[in-house]
Scaffold this active site. Structure first.
Site, PDB file in Angstrom:
ATOM      1  N   THR A 183       0.827  -1.198   0.000  1.00 51.96           N
ATOM      2  CA  THR A 183       0.000   0.000   0.000  1.00 51.96           C
ATOM      3  C   THR A 183       0.870   1.259   0.000  1.00 51.96           C
ATOM      4  O   THR A 183       0.366   2.367   0.037  1.00 51.96           O
ATOM      5  CB  THR A 183      -0.897   0.027   1.262  1.00 51.96           C
ATOM      6  OG1 THR A 183      -0.043   0.012   2.413  1.00 51.96           O
ATOM      7  CG2 THR A 183      -1.826  -1.172   1.318  1.00 51.96           C
TER       8      THR A 183
ATOM      9  N   ASP B 141      22.087   8.680   2.631  1.00 45.09           N
ATOM     10  CA  ASP B 141      20.994   8.564   1.664  1.00 45.09           C
ATOM     11  C   ASP B 141      21.505   8.395   0.233  1.00 45.09           C
ATOM     12  O   ASP B 141      20.900   7.690  -0.561  1.00 45.09           O
ATOM     13  CB  ASP B 141      20.124   9.829   1.769  1.00 45.09           C
ATOM     14  CG  ASP B 141      18.831   9.721   0.976  1.00 45.09           C
ATOM     15  OD1 ASP B 141      18.133   8.701   1.135  1.00 45.09           O
ATOM     16  OD2 ASP B 141      18.519  10.657   0.202  1.00 45.09           O
TER      17      ASP B 141
ATOM     18  N   ASP C  14       0.296  -8.450   9.961  1.00 45.42           N
ATOM     19  CA  ASP C  14       1.003  -7.773  11.028  1.00 45.42           C
ATOM     20  C   ASP C  14       2.394  -8.397  11.016  1.00 45.42           C
ATOM     21  O   ASP C  14       2.536  -9.591  11.286  1.00 45.42           O
ATOM     22  CB  ASP C  14       0.256  -8.050  12.346  1.00 45.42           C
ATOM     23  CG  ASP C  14       1.062  -7.619  13.555  1.00 45.42           C
ATOM     24  OD1 ASP C  14       2.250  -7.254  13.399  1.00 45.42           O
ATOM     25  OD2 ASP C  14       0.498  -7.663  14.660  1.00 45.42           O
TER      26      ASP C  14
ATOM     27  N   ASP D 178      19.886  -1.089  -5.410  1.00 46.38           N
ATOM     28  CA  ASP D 178      20.406   0.268  -5.531  1.00 46.38           C
ATOM     29  C   ASP D 178      19.858   0.714  -6.876  1.00 46.38           C
ATOM     30  O   ASP D 178      20.363   0.288  -7.920  1.00 46.38           O
ATOM     31  CB  ASP D 178      21.935   0.283  -5.536  1.00 46.38           C
ATOM     32  CG  ASP D 178      22.478   1.711  -5.611  1.00 46.38           C
ATOM     33  OD1 ASP D 178      21.923   2.513  -6.409  1.00 46.38           O
ATOM     34  OD2 ASP D 178      23.433   2.031  -4.891  1.00 46.38           O
ATOM     35  N   HIS D 179      18.824   1.520  -6.869  1.00 43.61           N
ATOM     36  CA  HIS D 179      18.110   1.732  -8.136  1.00 43.61           C
ATOM     37  C   HIS D 179      18.974   2.449  -9.182  1.00 43.61           C
ATOM     38  O   HIS D 179      18.671   2.397 -10.361  1.00 43.61           O
ATOM     39  CB  HIS D 179      16.761   2.420  -7.919  1.00 43.61           C
ATOM     40  CG  HIS D 179      16.861   3.890  -7.650  1.00 43.61           C
ATOM     41  ND1 HIS D 179      17.276   4.398  -6.450  1.00 43.61           N
ATOM     42  CD2 HIS D 179      16.598   4.973  -8.428  1.00 43.61           C
ATOM     43  CE1 HIS D 179      17.268   5.718  -6.506  1.00 43.61           C
ATOM     44  NE2 HIS D 179      16.855   6.111  -7.699  1.00 43.61           N
TER      45      HIS D 179
ATOM     46  N   LYS E 243      16.675  -0.133   0.117  1.00 45.04           N
ATOM     47  CA  LYS E 243      17.520   0.610   1.027  1.00 45.04           C
ATOM     48  C   LYS E 243      16.663   1.266   2.107  1.00 45.04           C
ATOM     49  O   LYS E 243      15.460   1.389   1.912  1.00 45.04           O
ATOM     50  CB  LYS E 243      18.311   1.666   0.265  1.00 45.04           C
ATOM     51  CG  LYS E 243      17.410   2.650  -0.491  1.00 45.04           C
ATOM     52  CD  LYS E 243      18.123   3.870  -0.892  1.00 45.04           C
ATOM     53  CE  LYS E 243      18.380   4.725   0.334  1.00 45.04           C
ATOM     54  NZ  LYS E 243      18.511   6.145  -0.019  1.00 45.04           N
TER      55      LYS E 243
ATOM     56  N   HIS F  74      24.453   5.097  -3.969  1.00 44.57           N
ATOM     57  CA  HIS F  74      24.475   5.494  -5.377  1.00 44.57           C
ATOM     58  C   HIS F  74      25.801   6.093  -5.839  1.00 44.57           C
ATOM     59  O   HIS F  74      26.332   5.733  -6.879  1.00 44.57           O
ATOM     60  CB  HIS F  74      23.363   6.516  -5.673  1.00 44.57           C
ATOM     61  CG  HIS F  74      22.023   6.143  -5.103  1.00 44.57           C
ATOM     62  ND1 HIS F  74      21.532   4.868  -5.145  1.00 44.57           N
ATOM     63  CD2 HIS F  74      21.062   6.889  -4.496  1.00 44.57           C
ATOM     64  CE1 HIS F  74      20.324   4.840  -4.574  1.00 44.57           C
ATOM     65  NE2 HIS F  74      20.022   6.055  -4.166  1.00 44.57           N
TER      66      HIS F  74
END
Ligand code: BG6
Length: 489
Positions: free
Chosen positions: A14, A235, A85, A177-178, A148, A240
């Site tokens: 979702t 981040d 859950d 790692d896109h 990540k 990256h």
């Protein structure tokens, strides 16, 4: 090769990533015939949805990214919802039953992909339940795809790795790692290893420095809670940026297998020159955006964003100089730079070649412009080579010229989204473009040192206005070596 049958279970069905990236990517694979005829998807989430709610949601996600999409009904009919859950065995037992039914219904041969697209604190718990509650007790393959961040530092990454390795083999773990799914990031190796004019020059005899910039226009948006504990270093740099550096610097692999490529990348990360605490400031610069001072483009400062501390010490910008201590690269700085609320959204790599020995031409009091190879990662995708040629006319003056190849200029040419390629790779069992544990560990090791020094010493923040290319110290970092950031197209 044909994609094998598989049941794909998405935890976080979702959520935002599933909606923005995973559903449209799966749909693309479906329409291109790259998803086997035998597939089904279970969406798992906390909310009390049912199959219909999920299907409507998936449809909506597909149509908002691909308005002309066809056969959407057929596509969404393969989606099933399971409320869960994450820390309660009974929900996994229900999930197991559903998986078993779908396995039979669609002849999925017991092949299972578990995609964890949710808050990282649950990664370990979910993996353990998958085993304990019998979800991995089938005859086919079992692969874990994990988003990540993989840990917060080396210690926590080790802890997480231990937990998931109790359940999955390293070969079955696909750490996303896109950036590794981006067309032009994958192209780095081809540009290097398929061109006789580059590979011989790709070393410290001919390259003076390499610059990798990934700038963003957006601020932290709704992610202040996460970002406060992460900052640009964790981040963007740990994953990256270091991955791009590894691809730029690695030796040619002896074969294009995941093992061989990885082992070359690992060697680069091992060769990163370590810094002493007191050296960090010579190599790394941090920044945090303040409010915009451009009335046409107003923006809040980072400290005013939701879920951000009013005196936050978190860096939203990092620039760094990496030295790779090996024969090929000794003496060549790799400069990296990334940040939020900069002036453009762009990722580019610039390879600056060394100068020719002298300038023979009329404008010889000026320095000839150096040759540059620009690899455009996004939004443009392509390469540009900056050369010097003769200025038209009678004189022998030089002028800069550009050779340009851009996939954006080819009508109807649409490179697939990173996630589409990565999902396809995972279905086929190709882990080349995913991060191996050794890479994760080495890059955390490098980054941890910097985070620790920065956490212990508060910065003078904010130090760059929103909408700019970062603090002046980032420019000084190159100036002291006699270079500057190229802003070329
Ligand atoms: C993500 C970071 O990994 O990469 C985000 O968590 C960042 O903060 C994003 O915005 C950038 O990705 P892209 O593909 O837009 O360059």
């Amino acid at each position: 090769s044909e994609t094998p049958a598989s049941l794909i279970t998405i935890f976080g069905a979702t959520g935002d990533l599933a909606k923005r990236k995973l559903y449209p990517s799966l749909y693309h694979l479906f329409t291109k015939g790259q998803l086997a005829e035998h597939f089904a998807v279970i969406g798992v989430g906390r909310r009390p949805w049912n199959n219909d709610t999920l299907r409507a949601h998936v449809k909506d996600s597909v149509l908002s990214s691909i308005p002309e999409a066809k056969n959407v009904e057929e596509f969404i009919s393969r989606f099933y919802y399971q409320a869960n859950d994450v820390s309660d065995s009974s929900s996994y037992i229900q999930l197991k039953e559903l998986a078993k039914d779908l396995d039979e219904k669609y002849s999925l041969q017991g092949n299972r992909i578990f995609y964890l697209a949710m808050a990282p604190e649950f990664f370990g718990t979910i993996a353990e339940h998958l085993k304990q509650d019998g979800l991995t007790d089938t005859t086919g393959f079992h692969r874990l795809v994990i988003e990540k961040p993989f840990g917060h530092d080396l210690e926590s990454a080790k802890e997480l790795n231990k937990r998931i390795r109790n359940v999955f083999d390293e070969n079955d773990i696909y750490r996303i790692d896109h950036y590794l799914g981006k067309e032009m990031v994958q192209n780095i190796e081809v540009i290097r290893f398929a061109n006789a004019i580059f590979e011989p020059l790709w070393n410290n005899r001919f390259i003076s420095n390499i610059q990798v910039t990934s700038s963003e226009v957006l601020g932290v948006e709704e992610r202040g809670g996460y970002y406060e504990n992460s900052g640009a270093l964790r981040d963007m740099v740990q994953n990256h940026m270091l991955q791009m550096v590894a691809l730029l610097a690695m030796e040619p692999p002896i074969r294009l297998t995941p093992q061989e490529i990885r082992s070359e990348k690992v060697k680069v990360l091992r060769a990163l020159k370590p810094m002493k605490d007191e050296e960090v400031e010579n190599y790394f610069v941090r920044g945090q955006y303040g409010p915009s001072n451009n009335p046409e483009k107003p923006a809040l400062g980072y400290r005013e964003e939701t879920n951000v501390q009013p005196e936050s010490n978190t860096a939203t910008f990092v620039a760094g100089k990496l030295m790779i201590d090996n024969f090929r690269w000794a003496g060549v700085p790799f400069y990296i730079r990334t940040g939020k609320r900069m002036s453009t959204k762009s990722t580019k790599i610039i390879i600056q070649f060394k100068d020719v020995p002298m300038n023979l031409y009329y404008n010889s009091d000026e320095k000839l412009a150096p040759n540059l190879l620009v690899i455009h990662i996004q939004p443009e995708e392509g390469i540009t080579l900056h050369l010097n040629a003769k200025n038209t006319g009678h004189s022998m003056e030089t002028k800069p010229v550009k050779l340009n190849f851009s996939t954006n200029d080819i009508a109807g040419y649409n490179t697939p989204e990173a996630y589409e390629k990565l999902l396809h790779d995972c279905l086929r069992g190709d882990a080349t473009n995913f991060t191996h544990w050794d890479e994760v560990a080495l890059s955390w090791n490098f980054v941890d040192k910097i985070s620790r020094v920065w956490e212990e010493n508060k910065a003078e923040f904010p130090n760059y206005p929103a909408g700019t290319m970062g603090p002046v110290e980032a420019d000084q970092l190159l100036e002291k070596d006699g270079f500057h950031w190229w802003s070329v197209t």
